[in-house]
Write an enzyme that holds these catalytic residues in place. Structure first.
Site, PDB file in Angstrom:
ATOM      1  N   ASP A 158      10.224 -34.910  61.092  1.00 49.95           N
ATOM      2  CA  ASP A 158      10.802 -33.571  60.873  1.00 49.95           C
ATOM      3  C   ASP A 158      12.302 -33.833  60.675  1.00 49.95           C
ATOM      4  O   ASP A 158      12.678 -34.961  60.299  1.00 49.95           O
ATOM      5  CB  ASP A 158      10.506 -32.656  62.074  1.00 49.95           C
ATOM      6  CG  ASP A 158      10.794 -31.178  61.781  1.00 49.95           C
ATOM      7  OD1 ASP A 158       9.946 -30.513  61.172  1.00 49.95           O
ATOM      8  OD2 ASP A 158      11.891 -30.689  62.133  1.00 49.95           O
ATOM      9  N   LYS A 173       4.484 -30.156  68.724  1.00 47.96           N
ATOM     10  CA  LYS A 173       5.810 -30.520  68.185  1.00 47.96           C
ATOM     11  C   LYS A 173       6.577 -31.265  69.258  1.00 47.96           C
ATOM     12  O   LYS A 173       6.315 -31.079  70.444  1.00 47.96           O
ATOM     13  CB  LYS A 173       6.588 -29.252  67.803  1.00 47.96           C
ATOM     14  CG  LYS A 173       7.706 -29.485  66.824  1.00 47.96           C
ATOM     15  CD  LYS A 173       7.190 -29.495  65.406  1.00 47.96           C
ATOM     16  CE  LYS A 173       8.240 -29.902  64.412  1.00 47.96           C
ATOM     17  NZ  LYS A 173       7.772 -29.692  63.027  1.00 47.96           N
TER      18      LYS A 173
HETATM   19  P1  NDP Z   1      15.839 -33.687  56.842  1.00 42.61           P
HETATM   20  O1  NDP Z   1      16.418 -34.223  58.090  1.00 42.61           O
HETATM   21  O2  NDP Z   1      15.337 -34.614  55.814  1.00 42.61           O
HETATM   22  O3  NDP Z   1      16.906 -32.739  56.107  1.00 42.61           O
HETATM   23  C1  NDP Z   1      17.435 -31.618  56.761  1.00 42.61           C
HETATM   24  C2  NDP Z   1      18.427 -30.939  55.838  1.00 42.61           C
HETATM   25  O4  NDP Z   1      18.785 -29.680  56.393  1.00 42.61           O
HETATM   26  C3  NDP Z   1      19.740 -31.710  55.656  1.00 42.61           C
HETATM   27  O5  NDP Z   1      20.267 -31.429  54.391  1.00 42.61           O
HETATM   28  C4  NDP Z   1      20.618 -31.122  56.763  1.00 42.61           C
HETATM   29  O6  NDP Z   1      22.006 -31.204  56.479  1.00 42.61           O
HETATM   30  C5  NDP Z   1      20.168 -29.669  56.748  1.00 42.61           C
HETATM   31  N1  NDP Z   1      20.316 -29.100  58.107  1.00 42.61           N
HETATM   32  C6  NDP Z   1      19.611 -29.445  59.198  1.00 42.61           C
HETATM   33  N2  NDP Z   1      20.002 -28.739  60.270  1.00 42.61           N
HETATM   34  C7  NDP Z   1      20.998 -27.946  59.821  1.00 42.61           C
HETATM   35  C8  NDP Z   1      21.807 -26.984  60.446  1.00 42.61           C
HETATM   36  N3  NDP Z   1      21.675 -26.698  61.760  1.00 42.61           N
HETATM   37  N4  NDP Z   1      22.717 -26.336  59.666  1.00 42.61           N
HETATM   38  C9  NDP Z   1      22.845 -26.634  58.334  1.00 42.61           C
HETATM   39  N5  NDP Z   1      22.095 -27.550  57.698  1.00 42.61           N
HETATM   40  C10 NDP Z   1      21.187 -28.180  58.425  1.00 42.61           C
HETATM   41  O7  NDP Z   1      14.690 -32.664  57.302  1.00 42.61           O
HETATM   42  P2  NDP Z   1      13.419 -32.144  56.496  1.00 42.61           P
HETATM   43  O8  NDP Z   1      13.739 -31.955  55.067  1.00 42.61           O
HETATM   44  O9  NDP Z   1      12.270 -32.968  56.893  1.00 42.61           O
HETATM   45  O10 NDP Z   1      13.216 -30.707  57.189  1.00 42.61           O
HETATM   46  C11 NDP Z   1      13.831 -29.523  56.697  1.00 42.61           C
HETATM   47  C12 NDP Z   1      13.059 -28.319  57.173  1.00 42.61           C
HETATM   48  O11 NDP Z   1      11.696 -28.398  56.710  1.00 42.61           O
HETATM   49  C13 NDP Z   1      12.956 -28.151  58.688  1.00 42.61           C
HETATM   50  O12 NDP Z   1      12.918 -26.778  59.002  1.00 42.61           O
HETATM   51  C14 NDP Z   1      11.603 -28.779  59.010  1.00 42.61           C
HETATM   52  O13 NDP Z   1      11.071 -28.277  60.222  1.00 42.61           O
HETATM   53  C15 NDP Z   1      10.796 -28.296  57.815  1.00 42.61           C
HETATM   54  N6  NDP Z   1       9.582 -29.036  57.508  1.00 42.61           N
HETATM   55  C16 NDP Z   1       9.600 -30.382  57.323  1.00 42.61           C
HETATM   56  C17 NDP Z   1       8.442 -31.054  56.997  1.00 42.61           C
HETATM   57  C18 NDP Z   1       8.420 -32.509  56.680  1.00 42.61           C
HETATM   58  O14 NDP Z   1       7.355 -32.996  56.294  1.00 42.61           O
HETATM   59  N7  NDP Z   1       9.514 -33.238  56.790  1.00 42.61           N
HETATM   60  C19 NDP Z   1       7.151 -30.351  56.935  1.00 42.61           C
HETATM   61  C20 NDP Z   1       7.248 -28.915  57.063  1.00 42.61           C
HETATM   62  C21 NDP Z   1       8.429 -28.317  57.374  1.00 42.61           C
HETATM   63  P3  NDP Z   1      22.855 -32.465  57.012  1.00 42.61           P
HETATM   64  O15 NDP Z   1      22.365 -33.644  56.210  1.00 42.61           O
HETATM   65  O16 NDP Z   1      24.272 -32.112  56.740  1.00 42.61           O
HETATM   66  O17 NDP Z   1      22.541 -32.587  58.459  1.00 42.61           O
HETATM   67  O1  2IT Z   2       6.766 -28.832  60.323  1.00 44.39           O
HETATM   68  C1  2IT Z   2       5.898 -29.623  59.904  1.00 44.39           C
HETATM   69  O2  2IT Z   2       4.817 -29.223  59.450  1.00 44.39           O
HETATM   70  C2  2IT Z   2       6.200 -31.063  59.917  1.00 44.39           C
HETATM   71  N1  2IT Z   2       7.309 -31.432  60.286  1.00 44.39           N
HETATM   72  C3  2IT Z   2       5.152 -32.055  59.519  1.00 44.39           C
HETATM   73  C4  2IT Z   2       4.165 -32.283  60.626  1.00 44.39           C
HETATM   74  C5  2IT Z   2       3.187 -33.410  60.393  1.00 44.39           C
HETATM   75  O3  2IT Z   2       2.449 -33.681  61.344  1.00 44.39           O
HETATM   76  O4  2IT Z   2       3.135 -33.996  59.308  1.00 44.39           O
END
Ligand code: NDP
Ligand code: 2IT
Length: 448
Positions: free
Chosen positions: A164, A124
């Protein structure tokens, strides 16, 4: 050294890294039956080895804002473990990023990636850079500067980053461009690229869709389905909005999404038109609250979604967003299934509470593995220099999520963690993921 002693050791050494200690303890607590059945793990200090990252790169990133002022941020890449394949895992850009956060994410990623059954290790990275309020040219300059440092440590067979929080298609494109520019290689070293220059169809949707496929399997195991179920989603990013979209397509009524400013509640549910509006709104960094003027519903400023009644919760924003009080609210409001779209969105107390109340609980490692799984499919498409169709990738994703569900269920039963019909997905998934990595470490001896 026993698991308990290994935990005491990291607590003494890294006590200030609370997120990392939390993630390590969760694994430690659940793998005991497996560890006890395999004395070779303790003999070769497998747990003690696994909780120390192979290496962490930590670097300064200088870039210029639109006014020509020099800005300085910190960047990291945690290469945690590559027993099963190249280090693989996302990059997060958010002001809350610290070494502890990236170590917790990298540690979880090892077992998540093992659960996919694909040849990928765990890593990561990211930066404390805050993309909010930055112009497109500022984001571009930051991404270029970040990759100018990161490119030294990554390569298609060594370490393959992805997105992420705060890193989506735009940022991946900028970073990929700089990587190609510096190395003159078109090997697709970062995943989540644009379709048409190496990206896989469905990677954007994969995490959210995958979480809902996992949920479908959980429901099926209880002779239920999604039709008419009320779903609470938190977050309004990549994972949240695609989870909402797929759950809706399969007949559920998704009544909330949220962001750092509050919760949007629409009891009639977010249909495709509304979901498309939400995606466009967040893409332009505009307020979710404006939805109410167009579609109705309620904006609950500074509130989380958990005070609303529902059947299923899919927390998909960030770590520790659900505390014990939130977990109590969920149980009181009728939630029967919690599926983690985010990484570690529940605190340890919240997990204890919902499991005690026999709420079916899918940990992020299992439920959100669809994103990294399709990243691994993107890597294989890049290697053979051919693309798969949307439907081909979707079928693979469904199959991978079913396999994760079924293997976690089986391990929960095999190690006596299923009680009165309650499948302990957390224990099951942790044991399956851990076993795959631990067995590789044993086979390698003491290297790795
Ligand atoms: P994005 O940046 O697309 O969206 C994040 C969302 O979460 C936004 O709505 C944001 O609000 C909110 N958010 C982030 N940090 C905070 C905080 N500290 N307090 C309140 N709200 C918060 O991220 P992703 O959708 O990609 O990721 C979301 C989660 O999923 C994370 O935990 C990530 O690690 C996990 N994840 C992501 C993957 C991926 O493929 N993208 C894969 C597996 C897991 P705002 O817009 O107001 O900042
Ligand atoms: O938390 C996760 O699994 C991710 N943000 C995606 C990682 C990846 O390599 O696609």
């Amino acid at each position: 050294m026993s698991i308990q002693q290994a935990i005491e050791k990291i607590e003494a050494q890294y006590g200030h890294q609370s997120e990392f200690i939390q993630a390590a303890k969760e694994i430690a607590l659940t793998i005991k039956p497996l560890y006890d059945a395999h004395p070779e793990y303790e003999a070769l200090k497998v747990f003690e080895r696994l909780i120390e990252p192979d290496r962490i790169f930590n670097f300064r990133v200088n870039w210029e804002n639109d006014k020509g002022e020099v800005q300085v941020n910190r960047g990291w890449r945690v290469q945690f473990n590559n027993a099963l394949g190249p280090y693989k895992g996302g990059l997060r850009f958010h002001p809350t990023v610290t070494e502890s956060v990236l170590k917790f994410l990298g540690f979880e990623q090892i077992f998540k990636n093992a659960l996919t059954g694909l040849p990928i290790g765990g890593g990561k990275g990211g930066s404390d850079f805050d993309p909010k309020g930055k112009t497109d040219s500022e984001v571009r300059r930051f991404c270029y500067a970040f990759m100018r440092e990161l490119h030294h440590y990554i390569s298609k067979d060594i370490d393959v980053p992805a997105g992420d929080i705060g890193v989506g298609g735009r940022e991946v494109s900028y970073m990929y461009a700089m990587y190609k520019n510096l190395t003159r290689e078109s090997t697709g070293v970062i995943t989540g690229k644009g379709v048409g220059f190496g990206g896989s169809l469905m990677r954007t949707e994969a995490t959210g869709y995958g979480a809902v496929y996992f949920l479908e399997n959980m429901l099926k195991a209880q002779n239920e389905d999604l039709e008419g179920k009320i779903v609470l989603v938190s977050g309004a990013g990549n994972v949240s909005l695609h989870a909402a979209e797929k759950a809706t397509a399969l007949g559920a009524v998704v009544v909330t999404v949220s962001d750092s400013q509050g919760t949007l509640y629409d009891k009639s549910g977010f249909n495709q038109e509304k979901t498309d509006w939400l995606k466009a709104q967040k893409q332009q960094s505009k307020p979710l609250a404006e939805y109410v003027d167009i579609y109705g519903g309620e904006w609950l400023a500074n509130k989380k979604p958990w005070s609303i009644k529902g059947d299923i919760a899919i927390p998909s924003a960030t770590q520790n967003e659900v505390n014990e009080d939130d977990a109590k609210l969920m149980v009181d409001n009728g939630i029967k299934y919690v599926v983690e779209g985010a990484n570690m969105p529940l605190t340890a107390d919240a997990i204890d509470y919902i499991r005690l109340h026999h709420v079916y609980y899918a940990p992020g490692k299992a439920a959100n593995a669809g994103g990294v799984a399709v990243s691994a499919l993107e890597m294989s498409q890049n290697s053979v220099r051919q693309y798969q169709t949307f439907d081909e990738v979707d079928e693979r994703l469904k199959c991978i999520m079913k396999n994760i569900h079924d293997s976690a269920t089986e391990a929960s039963e095999q190690y006596g963690q299923t009680k009165n019909g309650y499948i302990d997905y957390m224990a099951g998934a942790n044991m399956v993921g851990f076993k795959r990595v631990a067995d590789a470490l044993v086979a390698y001896g003491i290297l790795n």
